[in-house]
Design a protein around this motif. Structure first.
Motif, mmCIF file in Angstrom:
data_model
loop_
_atom_site.group_PDB
_atom_site.id
_atom_site.type_symbol
_atom_site.label_atom_id
_atom_site.label_comp_id
_atom_site.label_asym_id
_atom_site.label_seq_id
_atom_site.Cartn_x
_atom_site.Cartn_y
_atom_site.Cartn_z
ATOM 1 N N PHE A 57 -28.794 20.509 52.008
ATOM 2 C CA PHE A 57 -27.469 20.576 52.616
ATOM 3 C C PHE A 57 -26.600 21.683 52.018
ATOM 4 O O PHE A 57 -25.441 21.834 52.414
ATOM 5 C CB PHE A 57 -26.753 19.221 52.451
ATOM 6 C CG PHE A 57 -26.853 18.663 51.055
ATOM 7 C CD1 PHE A 57 -25.957 19.043 50.080
ATOM 8 C CD2 PHE A 57 -27.879 17.783 50.729
ATOM 9 C CE1 PHE A 57 -26.056 18.547 48.788
ATOM 10 C CE2 PHE A 57 -27.980 17.277 49.441
ATOM 11 C CZ PHE A 57 -27.087 17.656 48.470
ATOM 12 N N TRP A 58 -27.142 22.429 51.057
ATOM 13 C CA TRP A 58 -26.321 23.459 50.414
ATOM 14 C C TRP A 58 -27.106 24.750 50.243
ATOM 15 O O TRP A 58 -28.196 24.748 49.719
ATOM 16 C CB TRP A 58 -25.837 22.965 49.039
ATOM 17 C CG TRP A 58 -25.038 23.989 48.284
ATOM 18 C CD1 TRP A 58 -25.421 24.702 47.194
ATOM 19 C CD2 TRP A 58 -23.715 24.445 48.594
ATOM 20 N NE1 TRP A 58 -24.429 25.558 46.786
ATOM 21 C CE2 TRP A 58 -23.364 25.421 47.636
ATOM 22 C CE3 TRP A 58 -22.794 24.106 49.587
ATOM 23 C CZ2 TRP A 58 -22.135 26.072 47.649
ATOM 24 C CZ3 TRP A 58 -21.571 24.758 49.600
ATOM 25 C CH2 TRP A 58 -21.250 25.714 48.632
ATOM 26 N N TYR A 59 -26.548 25.851 50.738
ATOM 27 C CA TYR A 59 -27.108 27.184 50.548
ATOM 28 C C TYR A 59 -28.278 27.426 51.508
ATOM 29 O O TYR A 59 -28.713 26.549 52.243
ATOM 30 C CB TYR A 59 -27.564 27.364 49.091
ATOM 31 C CG TYR A 59 -27.713 28.806 48.642
ATOM 32 C CD1 TYR A 59 -26.632 29.671 48.622
ATOM 33 C CD2 TYR A 59 -28.951 29.292 48.230
ATOM 34 C CE1 TYR A 59 -26.776 30.985 48.189
ATOM 35 C CE2 TYR A 59 -29.102 30.598 47.791
ATOM 36 C CZ TYR A 59 -28.010 31.438 47.785
ATOM 37 O OH TYR A 59 -28.151 32.727 47.373
ATOM 38 N N GLY A 60 -28.760 28.650 51.492
ATOM 39 C CA GLY A 60 -29.877 29.052 52.331
ATOM 40 C C GLY A 60 -30.003 30.567 52.284
ATOM 41 O O GLY A 60 -29.049 31.267 51.939
ATOM 42 N N LEU A 61 -31.176 31.061 52.566
ATOM 43 C CA LEU A 61 -31.369 32.511 52.603
ATOM 44 C C LEU A 61 -32.563 32.854 53.470
ATOM 45 O O LEU A 61 -33.389 32.008 53.789
ATOM 46 C CB LEU A 61 -31.524 33.089 51.191
ATOM 47 C CG LEU A 61 -32.672 32.595 50.309
ATOM 48 C CD1 LEU A 61 -33.946 33.367 50.582
ATOM 49 C CD2 LEU A 61 -32.297 32.743 48.833
ATOM 50 N N CYS A 62 -32.619 34.125 53.855
ATOM 51 C CA CYS A 62 -33.676 34.640 54.713
ATOM 52 C C CYS A 62 -34.297 35.845 54.026
ATOM 53 O O CYS A 62 -33.584 36.730 53.568
ATOM 54 C CB CYS A 62 -33.091 35.023 56.075
ATOM 55 S SG CYS A 62 -34.185 35.999 57.112
ATOM 56 N N THR A 63 -35.619 35.863 53.912
ATOM 57 C CA THR A 63 -36.297 37.018 53.320
ATOM 58 C C THR A 63 -37.254 37.624 54.348
ATOM 59 O O THR A 63 -37.791 36.923 55.203
ATOM 60 C CB THR A 63 -37.095 36.626 52.061
ATOM 61 O OG1 THR A 63 -38.124 35.690 52.418
ATOM 62 C CG2 THR A 63 -36.196 36.013 51.018
ATOM 63 N N PHE A 64 -37.451 38.913 54.245
ATOM 64 C CA PHE A 64 -38.352 39.625 55.148
ATOM 65 C C PHE A 64 -38.697 40.959 54.505
ATOM 66 O O PHE A 64 -38.106 41.348 53.489
ATOM 67 C CB PHE A 64 -37.696 39.847 56.518
ATOM 68 C CG PHE A 64 -36.321 40.436 56.439
ATOM 69 C CD1 PHE A 64 -36.129 41.807 56.402
ATOM 70 C CD2 PHE A 64 -35.211 39.612 56.377
ATOM 71 C CE1 PHE A 64 -34.859 42.355 56.301
ATOM 72 C CE2 PHE A 64 -33.926 40.138 56.275
ATOM 73 C CZ PHE A 64 -33.758 41.514 56.238
#
Length: 227
Positions: free
Chosen positions: A64-71
């Protein structure tokens, strides 16, 4: 005043609505990274210890807290393409708010606590995502990266270049850092490439080029990570 009767609203907001908003936000980054030809796209939902993986999605303990996307390996790795990727998260949140408002106006969805919280926290999410600021640990908000890209700031424009170079005399592959300082030698090209990736992935924005017979060819790039 907040009372016991408001606890269900609290749990709805923080354990259901906020994660949905976060997933939608990361979905915007993913969409534009994919559109620009990005590979190995992964999304982390939450923070803490990973609980399980489902395709490109990794769910962590505090989902329920934070998130990120890597590529990596963007086919279109330009300033404007990175601006779209970093703005994509907030753009999808805006689309989400507009969709809910239209559905309520057309009486296809009832006005309730969920629609109120979704709209409210989406605007909250958008504001802080686009607010140009630095985070502890050296990360930046989407808004700061976008602003710095528009202003052509060197720390977001200039990529570190790591080289995997063939040494004809010694018949081995040499890895050099961004300052062309020697790091390590390998007999196999694959091992040299893995060493370069190990370093480059932790020093974004960066790229790896293969050097042989005086010709340089980019084999990997690692753009900044949107949050």
């Amino acid at each position: 005043m907040f009372g016991i009767s408001d606890l269900p609203k609290f749990f709805l907001a923080f354990f259901l609505v906020m994660p949905l908003i976060s997933i939608l936000h990361e979905g915007g980054h993913v969409f534009f990274a994919w559109l620009m030809g990005g590979k190995n796209i992964k999304v982390s939902v939450g923070t803490g210890k990973p609980i399980f993986n489902w395709g490109m999605i990794e769910v962590r303990k505090y989902y329920f807290w934070y998130g990120l996307c890597t590529f990596e390996n963007l086919r279109l790795n330009r300033r404007w393409s990175n601006i779209l990727i970093f703005f994509g998260g907030s753009l999808f949140n805006i689309f989400g708010v507009m969709a809910v408002m239209i559905l309520v106006e057309q009486e296809l969805m009832d006005t309730n606590m969920f629609t109120y919280q979704f709209t409210y926290f989406s605007l909250y999410y958008i504001f802080f995502a686009l607010l140009p600021m630095s985070y502890p640990g050296g990360n930046y908000s989407d808004g700061k990266v976008i602003l710095d890209l528009l202003r052509a700031k060197s720390h977001v424009i200039n990529e570190r270049t790591y080289r995997v170079q063939w040494n004809e005399e010694k018949k081995e592959w040499h890895v050099f850092n961004h300052d062309r300082e020697f790091i390590q030698a390998f007999k196999e090209e694959l091992d040299a490439g893995n060493k370069a990736r190990e370093i480059a992935v932790h020093n974004r924005p960066s790229r790896i080029v293969n050097v042989k017979d005086g010709e340089e060819k980019e084999i990997h790039n690692y753009p900044r990570i949107p949050l």
